[in-house]
Design a protein around this motif. Structure first.
Motif, PDB file in Angstrom:
ATOM      1  N   UNK A 138      34.312  65.287  86.429  1.00 36.67           N
ATOM      2  CA  UNK A 138      35.677  65.536  85.982  1.00 36.67           C
ATOM      3  C   UNK A 138      36.537  64.318  86.301  1.00 36.67           C
ATOM      4  N   UNK A 139      37.162  63.689  85.287  1.00 37.37           N
ATOM      5  CA  UNK A 139      37.981  62.500  85.542  1.00 37.37           C
ATOM      6  C   UNK A 139      39.186  62.836  86.426  1.00 37.37           C
ATOM      7  N   UNK A 140      39.590  61.882  87.251  1.00 39.57           N
ATOM      8  CA  UNK A 140      40.722  62.081  88.152  1.00 39.57           C
ATOM      9  C   UNK A 140      41.977  62.497  87.400  1.00 39.57           C
ATOM     10  N   UNK A 141      42.205  61.898  86.233  1.00 42.92           N
ATOM     11  CA  UNK A 141      43.439  62.177  85.493  1.00 42.92           C
ATOM     12  C   UNK A 141      43.467  63.583  84.889  1.00 42.92           C
ATOM     13  N   UNK A 142      42.306  64.286  84.926  1.00 45.12           N
ATOM     14  CA  UNK A 142      42.275  65.652  84.400  1.00 45.12           C
ATOM     15  C   UNK A 142      42.172  66.682  85.519  1.00 45.12           C
ATOM     16  N   UNK A 143      42.286  66.223  86.766  1.00 48.95           N
ATOM     17  CA  UNK A 143      42.296  67.141  87.906  1.00 48.95           C
ATOM     18  C   UNK A 143      43.593  67.938  87.905  1.00 48.95           C
ATOM     19  N   UNK A 144      43.506  69.169  88.389  1.00 48.49           N
ATOM     20  CA  UNK A 144      44.685  70.026  88.557  1.00 48.49           C
ATOM     21  C   UNK A 144      45.435  70.287  87.262  1.00 48.49           C
ATOM     22  N   UNK A 145      44.696  70.322  86.167  1.00 55.52           N
ATOM     23  CA  UNK A 145      45.271  70.685  84.878  1.00 55.52           C
ATOM     24  C   UNK A 145      44.683  72.032  84.458  1.00 55.52           C
ATOM     25  N   UNK A 146      45.517  72.902  83.922  1.00 51.57           N
ATOM     26  CA  UNK A 146      45.017  74.200  83.465  1.00 51.57           C
ATOM     27  C   UNK A 146      44.376  74.979  84.597  1.00 51.57           C
ATOM     28  N   UNK A 147      43.272  75.676  84.277  1.00 51.38           N
ATOM     29  CA  UNK A 147      42.597  76.459  85.309  1.00 51.38           C
ATOM     30  C   UNK A 147      41.295  75.813  85.759  1.00 51.38           C
ATOM     31  N   UNK A 148      40.988  74.624  85.244  1.00 54.28           N
ATOM     32  CA  UNK A 148      39.771  73.900  85.571  1.00 54.28           C
ATOM     33  C   UNK A 148      38.528  74.764  85.330  1.00 54.28           C
ATOM     34  N   UNK A 149      37.376  74.259  85.724  1.00 53.93           N
ATOM     35  CA  UNK A 149      36.136  74.999  85.492  1.00 53.93           C
ATOM     36  C   UNK A 149      35.785  75.100  84.024  1.00 53.93           C
ATOM     37  N   UNK A 150      34.707  75.813  83.754  1.00 47.74           N
ATOM     38  CA  UNK A 150      34.256  76.006  82.375  1.00 47.74           C
ATOM     39  C   UNK A 150      35.251  76.871  81.615  1.00 47.74           C
ATOM     40  N   UNK A 151      35.348  76.610  80.313  1.00 47.43           N
ATOM     41  CA  UNK A 151      36.138  77.469  79.438  1.00 47.43           C
ATOM     42  C   UNK A 151      35.210  78.439  78.724  1.00 47.43           C
ATOM     43  N   UNK A 152      35.545  78.765  77.489  1.00 49.54           N
ATOM     44  CA  UNK A 152      34.776  79.756  76.745  1.00 49.54           C
ATOM     45  C   UNK A 152      34.263  79.203  75.413  1.00 49.54           C
ATOM     46  N   UNK A 153      34.299  77.896  75.262  1.00 50.19           N
ATOM     47  CA  UNK A 153      33.867  77.266  74.017  1.00 50.19           C
ATOM     48  C   UNK A 153      32.481  76.651  74.193  1.00 50.19           C
ATOM     49  N   UNK A 154      31.972  76.062  73.097  1.00 51.77           N
ATOM     50  CA  UNK A 154      30.643  75.447  73.097  1.00 51.77           C
ATOM     51  C   UNK A 154      30.752  73.970  72.751  1.00 51.77           C
ATOM     52  N   UNK A 155      29.894  73.128  73.322  1.00 57.35           N
ATOM     53  CA  UNK A 155      29.954  71.691  73.038  1.00 57.35           C
ATOM     54  C   UNK A 155      29.489  71.382  71.620  1.00 57.35           C
ATOM     55  N   UNK A 156      30.053  70.312  71.050  1.00 54.71           N
ATOM     56  CA  UNK A 156      29.691  69.875  69.705  1.00 54.71           C
ATOM     57  C   UNK A 156      29.434  68.370  69.707  1.00 54.71           C
ATOM     58  N   UNK A 157      28.760  67.889  68.672  1.00 56.22           N
ATOM     59  CA  UNK A 157      28.412  66.470  68.534  1.00 56.22           C
ATOM     60  C   UNK A 157      29.504  65.739  67.765  1.00 56.22           C
ATOM     61  N   UNK A 158      29.837  64.540  68.225  1.00 53.84           N
ATOM     62  CA  UNK A 158      30.759  63.666  67.500  1.00 53.84           C
ATOM     63  C   UNK A 158      30.174  62.263  67.435  1.00 53.84           C
ATOM     64  N   UNK A 159      30.484  61.565  66.345  1.00 50.69           N
ATOM     65  CA  UNK A 159      30.147  60.140  66.223  1.00 50.69           C
ATOM     66  C   UNK A 159      31.413  59.331  65.965  1.00 50.69           C
ATOM     67  N   UNK A 160      32.543  59.839  66.463  1.00 52.54           N
ATOM     68  CA  UNK A 160      33.823  59.159  66.271  1.00 52.54           C
ATOM     69  C   UNK A 160      33.760  57.745  66.832  1.00 52.54           C
ATOM     70  N   UNK A 161      34.390  56.826  66.123  1.00 56.12           N
ATOM     71  CA  UNK A 161      34.429  55.405  66.503  1.00 56.12           C
ATOM     72  C   UNK A 161      33.031  54.818  66.636  1.00 56.12           C
ATOM     73  N   UNK A 162      32.060  55.437  65.960  1.00 56.70           N
ATOM     74  CA  UNK A 162      30.699  54.927  65.968  1.00 56.70           C
ATOM     75  C   UNK A 162      29.948  55.181  67.264  1.00 56.70           C
TER      76      UNK A 162
END
Length: 200
Positions: free
Chosen positions: A128-152
């Motif tokens: 977990x990146x430092x800049x995303x610490x203490x945001x929201x409720x942390x931990x896993x959410x309820x979504x699923x990971x997806x593939x991206x090829x953005x910016x190659x």
């Protein structure tokens, strides 16, 4: 999940969680594999070739054979990765790609992990990146990971309690993150990716 005339699902019967395969033709049970006690599961299994992957509400990840339901390997998000069970339980469908299984224990040092699809061994863990610490409720959410090829760049995009994140497919390194979509209750939708864009 419906593949080649079979329905794969998770459920609970008589206090036991089961991974079940049924016929699409008549609904008859082809096999049922008991995964132990636990709450009503939320996740849809993922079918990848001869394997079916499923996550219980409590964070037990199981790889079983499509043909018979025999368990090949298991991992435990809480015991092995220090994940914390979300309020309404783990809910993601694991992502199978390129011989890997990508999933989200939600721990600070194992936010997402890549496992070898054949053996279940850990290939990489993202932190977990430092800049995303203490945001929201942390931990896993309820979504699923997806593939991206953005910016190659081949990477995986996931929503979790702290927002939306992109991690490199090669080693799990954090490429980017965005916390303004986080909240203190639940982060649910799976991100939509197209070309160089992510909708979250």
């Amino acid at each position: 999940a419906i593949v080649n005339g079979s329905i794969f699902t998770l459920g609970r019967s008589k206090g036991k969680v089961r991974l079940v395969c049924r016929s699409t033709a008549d609904g008859s049970e082809r096999w049922a594999t008991e995964l132990g006690s636990g709450g009503e599961p939320n996740a849809t299994p993922t079918v990848d070739g001869d394997a079916v992957l499923a996550i219980t509400r409590e964070g037990k990840l199981v790889c079983a054979t499509v043909a018979t339901g025999e368990v090949v390997w298991t991992r435990d998000f809480v015991a092995e990765f220090s994940g914390s069970v979300p309020t309404w339980g783990y809910s993601e469908s694991p992502l199978a790609e390129g011989g890997l299984v990508i999933c989200t224990p939600g721990a600070d040092d194992a936010l997402m992990v890549a496992l070898d699809r054949a053996t279940g061994e850990t290939v990489w863990k993202s932190t977990l990146p430092d800049e995303m610490q203490n945001k929201g409720h942390l931990g896993a959410g309820y979504s699923s990971p997806v593939v991206s090829h953005a910016a190659g760049v081949h990477h995986y995009v996931q929503m979790f309690g702290g927002g939306v994140i992109g991690v490199a497919a090669a080693d799990g390194a954090t490429l980017w993150g965005y916390s303004r979509v986080a909240n203190g209750t639940a982060v649910i939708p799976t991100p939509i990716v197209q070309d160089d864009f992510v909708f979250a």
